[in-house]
Design a protein around this motif. Sequence first.
Motif, PDB file in Angstrom:
ATOM      1  N   THR A 282      -2.950   3.739 -13.414  1.00 19.40           N
ATOM      2  CA  THR A 282      -3.828   4.329 -12.173  1.00 19.40           C
ATOM      3  C   THR A 282      -2.949   4.423 -10.918  1.00 19.40           C
ATOM      4  O   THR A 282      -2.146   3.357 -10.702  1.00 19.40           O
ATOM      5  N   LEU A 284      -2.046   4.449  -7.126  1.00 23.04           N
ATOM      6  CA  LEU A 284      -2.405   3.806  -5.944  1.00 23.04           C
ATOM      7  C   LEU A 284      -2.099   4.638  -4.665  1.00 23.04           C
ATOM      8  O   LEU A 284      -3.073   4.978  -3.721  1.00 23.04           O
ATOM      9  N   ARG A 312       2.061   3.479  -8.577  1.00 20.90           N
ATOM     10  CA  ARG A 312       1.038   3.120  -9.452  1.00 20.90           C
ATOM     11  C   ARG A 312       0.755   1.983  -9.101  1.00 20.90           C
ATOM     12  O   ARG A 312       1.438   0.956  -8.604  1.00 20.90           O
ATOM     13  N   GLU A 313      -0.447   1.365  -9.532  1.00 19.12           N
ATOM     14  CA  GLU A 313      -0.837  -0.007  -9.377  1.00 19.12           C
ATOM     15  C   GLU A 313       0.316  -0.884 -10.038  1.00 19.12           C
ATOM     16  O   GLU A 313       0.317  -0.849 -11.237  1.00 19.12           O
ATOM     17  N   ARG A 348      -5.946   5.610  -3.262  1.00 24.44           N
ATOM     18  CA  ARG A 348      -7.114   5.845  -4.243  1.00 24.44           C
ATOM     19  C   ARG A 348      -8.031   7.011  -4.010  1.00 24.44           C
ATOM     20  O   ARG A 348      -9.157   6.939  -4.047  1.00 24.44           O
ATOM     21  N   ASP A 449      -3.001  -4.425  -0.866  1.00 21.85           N
ATOM     22  CA  ASP A 449      -2.668  -3.866  -2.458  1.00 21.85           C
ATOM     23  C   ASP A 449      -1.291  -3.108  -2.323  1.00 21.85           C
ATOM     24  O   ASP A 449      -0.811  -2.983  -3.051  1.00 21.85           O
ATOM     25  N   SER A 482       1.617  -3.612  -5.216  1.00 17.28           N
ATOM     26  CA  SER A 482       2.579  -2.466  -5.616  1.00 17.28           C
ATOM     27  C   SER A 482       3.524  -2.530  -4.116  1.00 17.28           C
ATOM     28  O   SER A 482       3.132  -2.956  -3.182  1.00 17.28           O
TER      29      SER A 482
END
Length: 543
Positions: A282, A284, A312-313, A348, A449, A482
């Motif tokens: 996924t 980010l 990415r995450e 996102r 995040d 991340s």
Amino acid sequence: MLSIKDLQVAFKTRKGEVTAVKGITFELAKGERLGIVGESGSGKSVTSYALMRILDANGRIKAGDAVYSGVDLRKASERDMRDLRGREISMIFQNPRAALNPIRKVGHQIEDVLIQHARASRQNARAKAIEALEAVRINDAAARYDAYPFELSGGMCQRVVCAIALACDPKLMIMDEPTTGLDITTQKAVMDLVDELVKARGMSSILITHDLGLASEYCDRIVVMKDGEIVEEGGPVDLFRNPQHAYTRKLVDATPRRGVEIRELLPEEARTLLAPHMVRDTPLIEVKDLTKTYAGKSGPVHAVKGISFTVREGQSVGLVGESGCGKSTTSSMLVRLLDSTSGQILFRGQDLAAIPAADFARNPLRTKIQMVFQDATDSLNPRHTSRQSIAEPLKRMTGLKGAALDARVEELARLTGLPAHLLDRFPHQLSGGQKARVGIARAIAPDPDFLILDEPTAALDVSIQAVVLNLLADLRVRLGMSYLFVSHDLNVVRLLCDHVIVMKGGEIVDAGPVEQVMDHPSHPYTAELLSAAPQAPRPQTAA
């Protein structure tokens, strides 16, 4: 040429006298290149300041002898020392900008040295100063003569400092961490230049550094210092491949290099298994055609030119390149401290570039993107304790207060390995590694995040760097963050990152998995960066 016997240097403090150098002995032959290595506080710089007789007012040479070419440096008059400094013994200081007068043209500062030591007259000083600038290979030296330090890059300022140090053709050159803050290609260019001039002029040199790779490449013999004492000395290959003292072994083991895992940087008793991290498919952060343009005197200046990449995450992405390539500008746009000229920053799926930087502080997404700055000292409020610094983002962004706030601060301290008794200390009462932990704790306080790390270990000793890198690796697994890790140290990037992006001139010239890019670079510039990185000899046990 230089003989040091039982040298002791002491400083008067509020708590009594502190001996910083404790009876060291070594010699330096004509034409020899000596390296002095050790961590902050080991006495390296104090030794050099004692030789130059430029100790702080509260410092003094307590005992011992320091003889240069028959001159007793300890007993020489100040007049004799002024004559020796620059003419016989010169020094390149750690911070070139701090060493230069910010309100005087660099050419005039070279003239000062030439005139002081009767190497030039008022009539020919300008011509000789320009010659000195040409000797250190500064392009268009005549124009640079009239420049002020703030108009020059870090590497250019270091070349000017070299020109001042070499202007009077000294016999001994002392270099105190001369490449701190320089990117890897500039570091190699400066060191190659100085080394070439030292050899061509038959000079002796002393290189003070905590970079073992640098010392092994540019020194004939190395002295290892710890707590004001010499613990080991010898040739670089023998010393680093087969260190006899536990402290030397610790320095060698903590030095990032190819073929070493991140846990191997720590002492054996501190090593634990690193939990595997998970990189999810996924995205980010998706950066699309991001551009930043400034208005310049001669037209627009493109700091970043339409770059695109994805984080990415759970992924750690390294962003490397020399000074001026656009790394910091890119980081500032991603963390929303700077507006882009065009392009998208999708977090996102939401375009952050559409939100003005001035308004982003009040946006709920502010908590999700944080940054650890390069200089932990400058990024902390000197009037705030560690507790206040860590609590600040929690109060502003999450509304925590009272007992809940105190509990969260103490939890963050435990998470980053900051002892609880240090929470009520101010930055000046903390070591470099402790300040780095406070900066990291503050950044992860709002539970982000995405964490941007801007050279977070650049100014740290190798053993402290090893601890901080392992802390970051652990936090990434525990908190599922991340990273965008901005650095010019490719060995560190190899240890901490899964993916690497190489920038040059505001553009991405190479990108891919770390091992692929580092072992098989697809662009000549990447190969140039890799070849410029100094490598310390590997210990026999690690071979």
